[in-house]
Design an enzyme around this catalytic site. Structure first.
Site, PDB file in Angstrom:
ATOM      1  N   ARG A   1      38.585  45.253  42.537  1.00 35.53           N
ATOM      2  CA  ARG A   1      40.021  45.518  42.665  1.00 35.53           C
ATOM      3  C   ARG A   1      40.548  45.013  44.014  1.00 35.53           C
ATOM      4  NH1 ARG A   1      43.530  47.674  46.202  1.00 35.53           N
ATOM      5  NH2 ARG A   1      42.004  49.272  46.698  1.00 35.53           N
ATOM      6  N   ASP A   2      40.160  45.663  45.096  1.00 40.47           N
ATOM      7  CA  ASP A   2      40.708  45.278  46.404  1.00 40.47           C
ATOM      8  C   ASP A   2      40.234  43.878  46.766  1.00 40.47           C
ATOM      9  OD1 ASP A   2      42.086  45.496  48.760  1.00 40.47           O
ATOM     10  OD2 ASP A   2      41.049  47.271  49.489  1.00 40.47           O
TER      11      ASP A   2
ATOM     12  N   HIS B   1      38.068  53.692  54.380  1.00 40.63           N
ATOM     13  CA  HIS B   1      38.350  52.426  53.668  1.00 40.63           C
ATOM     14  C   HIS B   1      38.736  51.418  54.743  1.00 40.63           C
ATOM     15  CE1 HIS B   1      40.185  50.137  50.170  1.00 40.63           C
ATOM     16  NE2 HIS B   1      40.873  49.619  51.176  1.00 40.63           N
TER      17      HIS B   1
ATOM     18  N   HIS C   1      39.012  47.746  56.326  1.00 40.48           N
ATOM     19  CA  HIS C   1      39.008  46.281  56.230  1.00 40.48           C
ATOM     20  C   HIS C   1      38.380  45.747  57.520  1.00 40.48           C
ATOM     21  CE1 HIS C   1      41.421  45.531  52.497  1.00 40.48           C
ATOM     22  NE2 HIS C   1      41.599  46.837  52.662  1.00 40.48           N
TER      23      HIS C   1
ATOM     24  N   CYS D   1      44.981  42.535  51.254  1.00 37.62           N
ATOM     25  CA  CYS D   1      46.054  43.116  50.447  1.00 37.62           C
ATOM     26  C   CYS D   1      47.202  42.123  50.404  1.00 37.62           C
ATOM     27  CB  CYS D   1      46.521  44.437  51.058  1.00 37.62           C
ATOM     28  SG  CYS D   1      47.953  45.126  50.226  1.00 37.62           S
TER      29      CYS D   1
ATOM     30  N   ASN E   1      37.631  43.871  52.710  1.00 35.35           N
ATOM     31  CA  ASN E   1      36.989  45.138  53.051  1.00 35.35           C
ATOM     32  C   ASN E   1      35.649  44.819  53.696  1.00 35.35           C
ATOM     33  OD1 ASN E   1      38.405  45.659  50.197  1.00 35.35           O
ATOM     34  ND2 ASN E   1      38.490  47.505  51.426  1.00 35.35           N
TER      35      ASN E   1
HETATM   36  P1  HMG Z   1      59.298  48.436  40.997  1.00 32.19           P
HETATM   37  O1  HMG Z   1      59.877  47.084  40.832  1.00 32.19           O
HETATM   38  O2  HMG Z   1      59.895  49.301  42.048  1.00 32.19           O
HETATM   39  O3  HMG Z   1      59.224  49.286  39.680  1.00 32.19           O
HETATM   40  O4  HMG Z   1      57.746  48.286  41.288  1.00 32.19           O
HETATM   41  P2  HMG Z   1      59.999  49.291  38.346  1.00 32.19           P
HETATM   42  O5  HMG Z   1      59.639  50.580  37.698  1.00 32.19           O
HETATM   43  O6  HMG Z   1      61.457  48.989  38.588  1.00 32.19           O
HETATM   44  O7  HMG Z   1      59.347  48.103  37.492  1.00 32.19           O
HETATM   45  C1  HMG Z   1      59.541  46.742  37.790  1.00 32.19           C
HETATM   46  C2  HMG Z   1      58.843  45.898  36.744  1.00 32.19           C
HETATM   47  O8  HMG Z   1      57.443  46.153  36.755  1.00 32.19           O
HETATM   48  C3  HMG Z   1      59.291  46.208  35.327  1.00 32.19           C
HETATM   49  O9  HMG Z   1      59.120  45.035  34.554  1.00 32.19           O
HETATM   50  C4  HMG Z   1      58.291  47.216  34.873  1.00 32.19           C
HETATM   51  O10 HMG Z   1      58.145  47.283  33.497  1.00 32.19           O
HETATM   52  C5  HMG Z   1      57.017  46.703  35.501  1.00 32.19           C
HETATM   53  P3  HMG Z   1      60.330  44.055  34.231  1.00 32.19           P
HETATM   54  O11 HMG Z   1      61.379  44.910  33.593  1.00 32.19           O
HETATM   55  O12 HMG Z   1      60.772  43.487  35.571  1.00 32.19           O
HETATM   56  O13 HMG Z   1      59.724  43.011  33.347  1.00 32.19           O
HETATM   57  N1  HMG Z   1      56.052  47.763  35.792  1.00 32.19           N
HETATM   58  C6  HMG Z   1      54.762  47.708  35.433  1.00 32.19           C
HETATM   59  N2  HMG Z   1      54.057  46.798  34.760  1.00 32.19           N
HETATM   60  C7  HMG Z   1      52.754  47.073  34.547  1.00 32.19           C
HETATM   61  N3  HMG Z   1      52.147  48.187  34.994  1.00 32.19           N
HETATM   62  C8  HMG Z   1      52.829  49.116  35.671  1.00 32.19           C
HETATM   63  C9  HMG Z   1      54.186  48.893  35.915  1.00 32.19           C
HETATM   64  N4  HMG Z   1      55.141  49.598  36.561  1.00 32.19           N
HETATM   65  C10 HMG Z   1      56.255  48.892  36.463  1.00 32.19           C
HETATM   66  N5  HMG Z   1      52.209  50.207  36.125  1.00 32.19           N
HETATM   67  C11 HMG Z   1      55.461  49.033  41.350  1.00 32.19           C
HETATM   68  C12 HMG Z   1      56.916  49.408  41.553  1.00 32.19           C
HETATM   69  C13 HMG Z   1      54.615  50.109  41.974  1.00 32.19           C
HETATM   70  C14 HMG Z   1      55.193  48.923  39.864  1.00 32.19           C
HETATM   71  C15 HMG Z   1      55.235  47.650  42.027  1.00 32.19           C
HETATM   72  O14 HMG Z   1      55.682  47.736  43.338  1.00 32.19           O
HETATM   73  C16 HMG Z   1      53.794  47.233  42.013  1.00 32.19           C
HETATM   74  O15 HMG Z   1      53.202  46.998  40.970  1.00 32.19           O
HETATM   75  N6  HMG Z   1      53.180  47.083  43.198  1.00 32.19           N
HETATM   76  C17 HMG Z   1      51.773  46.658  43.272  1.00 32.19           C
HETATM   77  C18 HMG Z   1      51.239  47.033  44.568  1.00 32.19           C
HETATM   78  C19 HMG Z   1      49.767  46.703  44.655  1.00 32.19           C
HETATM   79  O16 HMG Z   1      49.058  46.651  43.670  1.00 32.19           O
HETATM   80  N7  HMG Z   1      49.330  46.494  45.919  1.00 32.19           N
HETATM   81  C20 HMG Z   1      47.970  46.243  46.187  1.00 32.19           C
HETATM   82  C21 HMG Z   1      47.138  47.491  46.032  1.00 32.19           C
HETATM   83  S1  HMG Z   1      47.346  48.676  47.370  1.00 32.19           S
HETATM   84  C22 HMG Z   1      46.194  48.175  48.549  1.00 32.19           C
HETATM   85  O17 HMG Z   1      45.610  47.131  48.430  1.00 32.19           O
HETATM   86  C23 HMG Z   1      45.865  49.123  49.663  1.00 32.19           C
HETATM   87  C24 HMG Z   1      44.535  49.869  49.429  1.00 32.19           C
HETATM   88  O18 HMG Z   1      43.470  48.977  49.251  1.00 32.19           O
HETATM   89  C25 HMG Z   1      44.250  50.792  50.618  1.00 32.19           C
HETATM   90  C26 HMG Z   1      44.339  50.066  51.973  1.00 32.19           C
HETATM   91  O19 HMG Z   1      43.638  49.064  52.194  1.00 32.19           O
HETATM   92  O20 HMG Z   1      45.145  50.568  52.779  1.00 32.19           O
HETATM   93  C27 HMG Z   1      44.633  50.762  48.184  1.00 32.19           C
HETATM   94 MG    MG Z   2      42.374  48.011  50.861  1.00 31.76          MG
END
Ligand code: HMG
Ligand code: MG
Length: 288
Positions: free
Chosen positions: A13-14, A205, A207, A238, A247
């Site tokens: 995933r990450d 966690h 990086h 990310c 990571n």
């Molecule tokens: P949004 O635009 O605010 O939400 O996004 P929305 O509800 O208005 O939806 C927008 C569009 O996304 C719509 O589609 C929804 O249907 C679709 P459209 O009408 O434009 O065609 N949608 C989805 N599709 C599939 N699955 C879903 C979903 N939800 C909405 N679950 C949202 C909000 C959270 C969805 C968006 O911002 C997003 O997907 N962000 C992804 C963020 C991400 O994955 N980041 C990387 C992971 S975090 C990380 O790496 C940190 C971590 O490792 C820890 C660290 O290192 O600190 C965990």
């Molecule tokens: Mg991370």
């Protein structure tokens, strides 16, 4: 008897979410299947997020459908909202994770809402997960530094962690999202957190942007933290944290923990094999 440390493999995933070229679903499945043979007990497989935001994770359901599940291994996935949770349940994820931030700008960039709104958004997810008997992990990103806001006050991390625990998360994974933490910055934060939260409910966690992740792990071990996230081959970064490298590598974590006398149950030789497969499938695009 040696003390046990749990390694939470987050490479599929990450690690893979940040790869520029789309990897095949078959390669992702093979990587997870190889990891399942290493002794790891927790593998974060994918994310049920918007494919417009993170195209690399668009095949989340297919990945979970394709893997050979091994008994005793928890196959986890990220789910930022109810839509993600429902899809994760259809795909039979064993556990999910919600992800919040300790810094406002990163919250906006990563999940398009404020910290406060993200907690509200997670509430129904935690309620539904409780009803379904699904454990939920909570990430807190940017525990010391944010790529947009700079230094993050430790009190923010405590506040978000306590809110996620109050919602029902079983564990908080403390994310050094951009790999800017050092033991000097981390120790006062962990002191504050561990005064209020049992160390058994915290995970590290880290990086490895500046090669300090193992030092940070040792700092966290001294505070009693016994769960660490890592990515095979040190893959990752990310998409919403410019400059964030991967990571800390799982093989480096296993090796360091073994040197320190901890038991992980993970076979280093098998992880090295998994790492060479990870290099092979990402080789063209991944900077080592
Ligand atoms: P949004 O635009 O605010 O939400 O996004 P929305 O509800 O208005 O939806 C927008 C569009 O996304 C719509 O589609 C929804 O249907 C679709 P459209 O009408 O434009 O065609 N949608 C989805 N599709 C599939 N699955 C879903 C979903 N939800 C909405 N679950 C949202 C909000 C959270 C969805 C968006 O911002 C997003 O997907 N962000 C992804 C963020 C991400 O994955 N980041 C990387 C992971 S975090 C990380 O790496 C940190 C971590 O490792 C820890 C660290 O290192 O600190 C965990
Ligand atoms: Mg991370």
């Amino acid at each position: 008897m040696a003390e046990t440390v749990t390694i939470f493999e987050v490479g599929p995933r990450d690690g893979l979410q940040n790869e520029k070229a789309l990897l095949s679903t078959a390669d992702k499945i093979t990587l997870i299947d190889i990891l399942s043979e290493t002794g790891l007990r927790k593998i974060e497989t994918t994310s049920f997020v918007s494919p417009k935001w993170v195209p690399q994770m668009a095949d989340a359901a297919d990945v979970l459908a394709g893997i050979q599940r091994k008994k005793g291994i928890v196959y986890a996935a990220l789910a930022p909202n109810m839509r993600g949770f429902e899809a994760a349940m259809v795909a039979k994820a064993d556990e999910i994770a919600v992800f919040a931030s300790a810094s406002e700008s990163f919250s906006q960039k990563n999940i398009n809402c404020s910290i406060e709104d993200s907690i509200k958004r997670f509430e129904p997810v935690l309620d539904a997960a409780r009803e379904a008997g699904i454990p939920v992990r909570g990430y807190v990103s940017c525990i010391t530094d944010c790529p947009y806001d700079g230094a993050v006050p430790p009190e923010n991390v405590l506040d978000v962690s306590q809110k996620l625990l109050a919602l029902g998360c079983y564990e908080i994974s403390l994310g050094d999202t951009i790999g800017a933490a050092t033991p000097e910055k981390l120790a006062p934060l962990l002191q504050l957190l561990c005064d209020q939260i049992d160390a058994s409910r915290l995970a590290g966690h880290f990086h490895d942007t500046r090669n300090r992740a193992l030092d940070n792990m040792e700092c966290a071990l001294a505070f009693g933290i016994r769960t660490f996230d890592s990515s095979v081959a040190g893959l990752g970064g990310c998409p919403y944290a410019p400059g964030a490298k991967g990571n800390v590598a799982t093989e480096a974590v296993v090796s360091r923990l073994s040197t320190l006398g901890y038991e992980t149950g993970v076979d280093i030789h098998k992880v090295v094999k998994a790492a060479s497969f990870a290099h092979k499938i990402t080789g063209a695009t991944h900077e080592l």
